[in-house]
Design an enzyme around this catalytic site. Structure first.
Site, PDB file in Angstrom:
ATOM      1  N   HIS A 100       0.843  -1.210   0.000  1.00 52.06           N
ATOM      2  CA  HIS A 100       0.000   0.000   0.000  1.00 52.06           C
ATOM      3  C   HIS A 100       0.874   1.255   0.000  1.00 52.06           C
ATOM      4  CE1 HIS A 100      -2.853  -2.888   2.103  1.00 52.06           C
ATOM      5  NE2 HIS A 100      -3.560  -2.483   1.083  1.00 52.06           N
ATOM      6  N   SER A 138       0.900  -9.032   1.246  1.00 52.95           N
ATOM      7  CA  SER A 138      -0.560  -9.009   1.289  1.00 52.95           C
ATOM      8  C   SER A 138      -1.008  -8.869   2.735  1.00 52.95           C
ATOM      9  CB  SER A 138      -1.088 -10.341   0.725  1.00 52.95           C
ATOM     10  OG  SER A 138      -2.415 -10.585   1.162  1.00 52.95           O
TER      11      SER A 138
END
Ligand code: PAF
Length: 284
Positions: free
Chosen positions: A37, A185
């Site tokens: 992110h 993840s």
């Protein structure tokens, strides 16, 4: 950095930025932020003048029995990450803001959502496209950033934006990997140390695929059989799919030509993991 919990407040903030002539970048997330992110936020900060990150664990993209309830929600840590990464606004709505009553309007991209994850997670992409359409309407960004790890998601959203003439650009940023190749993840948090080791076989199988294509193997069955052999080195891995598909329309192909997408989905214990690579023999 501002934290907006309501649709009205985030719209006000975007309106002010837009009237100041700023280019609006948007990173939609479900929180539990990690270096993947952060790389999207960095790309947004580089390309845009005003960056919004949404943090919303979207219930409509989880199927019955999936991990909606246990999905990690470390909001304070996420806000700290956003602050340090130069985000201007975090939009963190409660479920009642996004879905105040029973949702009866859905955005559904056909065909592209049928194979791969669409087959094993019925309704998943309908939830993703619906929440993204809602978020795009709320935030009204100029550019939206997605990760290449969720390849099918990025392809589906690009198509939704094109088909519905949404006035925004989608940028897909490269997958971020651990040093052992494991794609970063939020769901890696569920893995035990042992499972994490097993999970490295996913990228090993994709590397094998690249190696075989580069060495001239064109038969898909031969390549996917080798990939499955690698995955079978761990009895903890349950393969959901191993596939090589057309990079634009995600349809199965028999032989390698040009640019292809190799995709893997597995379960390790309770955790479902996906990964992919693009191999372009014309670029060799
Ligand atoms: O990729 C995700 O985290 C989610 O699917 C998204 C795009 C934020 C929609 O809920």
């Amino acid at each position: 950095m501002e934290v907006a919990n309501t649709i009205d407040s985030v719209r006000e903030l975007v309106k002010a930025a837009r009237s100041a002539g700023k280019k609006i970048g948007f990173v939609p997330t479900m929180g539990a932020l990690h270096i993947g992110h952060i790389s999207l936020i960095e790309a947004a900060v580089k390309k845009c003048d005003f960056v919004i990150v949404s943090i919303f664990v979207n219930p409509t993209q989880f199927g019955p029995g999936e991990d909606y309830k246990k999905y990690p929600r470390p909001l304070e840590d996420d806000l700290e990450i956003c602050r340090n990464a130069g985000v201007d606004v975090v939009f963190a709505p409660a479920q009642e803001q996004m879905y105040p009553s029973e949702n009866v309007t859905w955005v559904n991209v056909e065909k592209l959502t049928e194979p791969l994850c669409g087959r094993s997670r019925p309704g998943h992409f309908r939830g993703v496209t619906t929440v993204c359409a809602k978020l795009f309407n709320i935030v009204a960004p100029d550019v939206v950033f997605f990760g290449a790890k969720d390849a099918q998601q990025a392809i589906v959203i690009k198509r939704m934006v094109e088909d519905l003439n949404m006035p925004l650009e989608i940028v897909v940023c490269p997958t971020i990997r651990e040093s052992d190749g494991l794609a970063v993840s939020s769901r890696n948090k569920y893995l035990t140390e042992e499972e994490k080791k097993d999970a490295t076989l996913i990228y090993k199988s994709l590397e094998k695929c690249r190696e075989m294509i580069e060495a001239g193997t064109t038969d898909i069955g031969t390549i996917t059989a080798e990939m499955r052999t690698i995955l079978s080195q761990s009895p903890a891995i349950e393969v959901e799919y191993v596939s090589i598909v057309d990079v634009e329309i995600l349809q199965s192909i028999d032989h390698i030509t040009g640019k292809v997408l190799a995709v893997v989905a597995v379960r390790i214990g309770q955790t479902r993991l996906i990964d992919n690579i693009v191999v372009d023999i014309e670029q060799q």
